[in-house]
Scaffold this active site. Structure first.
Site, PDB file in Angstrom:
ATOM      1  N   GLY A 195      35.850  45.570  43.003  1.00 17.20           N
ATOM      2  CA  GLY A 195      34.812  44.638  42.541  1.00 17.20           C
ATOM      3  C   GLY A 195      35.167  43.213  42.958  1.00 17.20           C
ATOM      4  O   GLY A 195      36.079  42.991  43.761  1.00 17.20           O
ATOM      5  N   GLN A 196      34.458  42.223  42.357  1.00 12.17           N
ATOM      6  CA  GLN A 196      34.630  40.802  42.742  1.00 12.17           C
ATOM      7  C   GLN A 196      36.071  40.326  42.536  1.00 12.17           C
ATOM      8  O   GLN A 196      36.581  39.487  43.270  1.00 12.17           O
ATOM      9  CB  GLN A 196      33.686  39.934  41.901  1.00 12.17           C
ATOM     10  CG  GLN A 196      33.774  38.441  42.217  1.00 12.17           C
ATOM     11  CD  GLN A 196      33.146  37.567  41.124  1.00 12.17           C
ATOM     12  OE1 GLN A 196      32.969  38.027  39.991  1.00 12.17           O
ATOM     13  NE2 GLN A 196      32.830  36.327  41.440  1.00 12.17           N
ATOM     14  N   ILE A 233      36.583  54.212  42.775  1.00 20.27           N
ATOM     15  CA  ILE A 233      35.970  55.485  43.170  1.00 20.27           C
ATOM     16  C   ILE A 233      35.216  55.320  44.490  1.00 20.27           C
ATOM     17  O   ILE A 233      34.605  56.249  44.981  1.00 20.27           O
ATOM     18  CB  ILE A 233      35.008  56.009  42.083  1.00 20.27           C
ATOM     19  CG1 ILE A 233      33.979  54.934  41.700  1.00 20.27           C
ATOM     20  CG2 ILE A 233      35.764  56.537  40.886  1.00 20.27           C
ATOM     21  CD1 ILE A 233      32.910  55.409  40.758  1.00 20.27           C
ATOM     22  N   LYS A 278      31.359  44.216  25.402  1.00 19.99           N
ATOM     23  CA  LYS A 278      32.578  43.404  25.548  1.00 19.99           C
ATOM     24  C   LYS A 278      33.213  43.133  24.188  1.00 19.99           C
ATOM     25  O   LYS A 278      34.432  43.178  24.043  1.00 19.99           O
ATOM     26  CB  LYS A 278      32.234  42.104  26.266  1.00 19.99           C
ATOM     27  CG  LYS A 278      31.888  42.277  27.731  1.00 19.99           C
ATOM     28  CD  LYS A 278      33.071  42.775  28.542  1.00 19.99           C
ATOM     29  CE  LYS A 278      32.763  42.858  30.017  1.00 19.99           C
ATOM     30  NZ  LYS A 278      33.936  43.325  30.814  1.00 19.99           N
ATOM     31  N   TYR A 297      25.597  44.184  27.393  1.00 23.16           N
ATOM     32  CA  TYR A 297      26.797  43.720  28.096  1.00 23.16           C
ATOM     33  C   TYR A 297      27.723  43.022  27.103  1.00 23.16           C
ATOM     34  O   TYR A 297      28.908  43.327  26.988  1.00 23.16           O
ATOM     35  CB  TYR A 297      26.351  42.765  29.210  1.00 23.16           C
ATOM     36  CG  TYR A 297      27.431  42.049  29.954  1.00 23.16           C
ATOM     37  CD1 TYR A 297      27.467  40.653  29.981  1.00 23.16           C
ATOM     38  CD2 TYR A 297      28.396  42.728  30.680  1.00 23.16           C
ATOM     39  CE1 TYR A 297      28.429  39.971  30.692  1.00 23.16           C
ATOM     40  CE2 TYR A 297      29.376  42.054  31.385  1.00 23.16           C
ATOM     41  CZ  TYR A 297      29.380  40.681  31.398  1.00 23.16           C
ATOM     42  OH  TYR A 297      30.354  40.006  32.093  1.00 23.16           O
TER      43      TYR A 297
HETATM   44  C1  AKB Z   1      27.269  36.843  34.202  1.00 20.00           C
HETATM   45  O1  AKB Z   1      27.095  35.858  34.868  1.00 20.00           O
HETATM   46  O2  AKB Z   1      26.384  37.433  33.608  1.00 20.00           O
HETATM   47  C2  AKB Z   1      28.661  37.397  34.129  1.00 20.00           C
HETATM   48  C3  AKB Z   1      29.402  36.817  32.969  1.00 20.00           C
HETATM   49  C4  AKB Z   1      29.501  35.401  32.800  1.00 20.00           C
HETATM   50  O3  AKB Z   1      29.958  37.529  32.232  1.00 20.00           O
HETATM   51  N1  AKB Z   1      29.359  37.110  35.326  1.00 20.00           N
END
Ligand code: AKB
Length: 343
Positions: A50-51, A74, A167, A163
């Site tokens: 990833g990034q 993967i 977290k 998201y």
């Molecule tokens: C986003 O920009 O949505 C994500 C983050 C800040 O968690 N990169």
């Protein structure tokens, strides 16, 4: 057992070591020095393509040696990634395979950059093998009821995105296993991370990457946020350095297990102004996207990272000026390498 309720497996909960509360010390065949060779960790990075993964691996290999840092994912890596050091296929949803990787490669640190679904697997594995484990969190772990300017480490967290909820789940699960079983769990809340590694994703802060590509190609950027939307941001080099310095910090220095880290906060208009110092003709128009604008309006405006600075000496290097110069230089280089016109 309630479905969906994470209960560490018996293997993970085996005999306990009274000293450092970790169990693995009492696992046959594992010497103290071998286990806690935090000075020479053997590191596995999940979701490594990833990034953030490849750049972090590069720096960690300078610290700990090329073969002590194993990238995994993967997906098939690019040839330059394969040449840069060990890479293995690892599906973090496959517990048995992951355990084999950890045991066969004598892993002591894990940096978990894969998606959430696999969080319980890696936490279980970290407990079972007494790993020092890093899981990233985000400004997105806060919501509209959190103090926004600045957002402290400890406050109400009621995010409005899945998201963010996932977290917060990760933060709380890791901290629960730390307090209950002594797991060396570590988590940093990243601001928007700005880098040239790969195209901008669909995130809420990604306009701050896209604008550079637009500035050096069409000269016009259409921003999906209002011009005055202030958000915490960070250059990827600071993000990598923070992650490594945090992982290197002795446990006794940590008063928390989840920390905010900050570098700068800016608005789209301020970023455009700074870029115009280099590219005066940059045109920016604003066409706010209601979904991402609502998310941004529920996130912190600034981060309070006093605890990270006090406990393990965090200090950013890149401010807005350095970030803009470095991003323009890096993208110009990439365009030149691809034979694309550079303005
Ligand atoms: C986003 O920009 O949505 C994500 C983050 C800040 O968690 N990169």
């Amino acid at each position: 057992m309630h479905p969906g309720v994470f209960v560490p497996t018996a293997a993970a909960l085996g005999p306990f070591c009274r000293d450092c509360l970790s169990r693995a010390r009492s696992l046959p065949g594992l010497s103290l020095s071998g286990l806690h060779r935090q000075n020479n960790p053997r590191i596995l990075i999940t979701g490594g393509l990833g990034q953030l993964g490849t750049g972090l691996a590069q720096i960690l290999r300078k610290h700990y040696g090329k073969d002590n840092v194993i990238l995994s994912d993967i997906k098939k890596p690019q040839p330059h990634v394969l040449e840069s050091g060990p890479f293995v296929y690892a599906d973090v949803l496959d517990y048995k395979h992951l355990r084999e990787l950890v045991v066969n490669n004598r892993i002591t640190w894990m940096v978990h950059y894969s998606a959430l679904l696999s969080l319980h697997n890696v936490l279980d594995l970290a407990l079972e093998n007494c790993l020092r484990i890093f899981v990233p969190s985000t400004i997105g772990a806060f919501g509209p009821s959190s103090p926004r300017d600045p957002a402290p480490d400890l406050c109400i967290q009621r995010p409005r995105t899945i998201y963010g909820v996932s977290k917060v789940h990760g933060e709380l699960m890791g901290e629960y296993l730390h307090h209950k079983y002594g797991l060396d769990f570590r988590c940093l809340r990243y601001p928007g991370v700005i880098s040239v590694n790969g195209p901008p994703g669909g995130g809420t802060t990604d306009y701050a990457v896209q604008i550079f590509h637009d500035a050096l190609s069409t000269g016009h950027h259409e921003c999906y946020l209002r011009p005055d939307t202030r958000l915490p941001m960070m250059h990827i080099s600071d993000c990598h350095r923070a992650t490594i310095e945090f992982m290197q910090a002795p446990e006794c220095q940590l008063s928390l297990r989840t920390y905010n880290i900050a570098a700068m906060s800016f608005t789209p208009e301020e970023l455009a102004q700074e870029i115009r110092k280099h590219l005066p003709h940059l045109k920016v128009t604003y066409n706010p996207d209601s979904v991402r604008q609502n998310i941004a309006d529920s996130w912190p405006v600034r981060f309070d990272d006093t605890n990270a600075r006090r406990d393990w000496g965090w200090a950013p290097i890149y401010a807005l000026e350095e970030l803009v110069s470095d991003m323009l230089r890096s993208i110009r280089q990439k365009r030149t390498n691809k034979g694309l016109p550079v303005s």
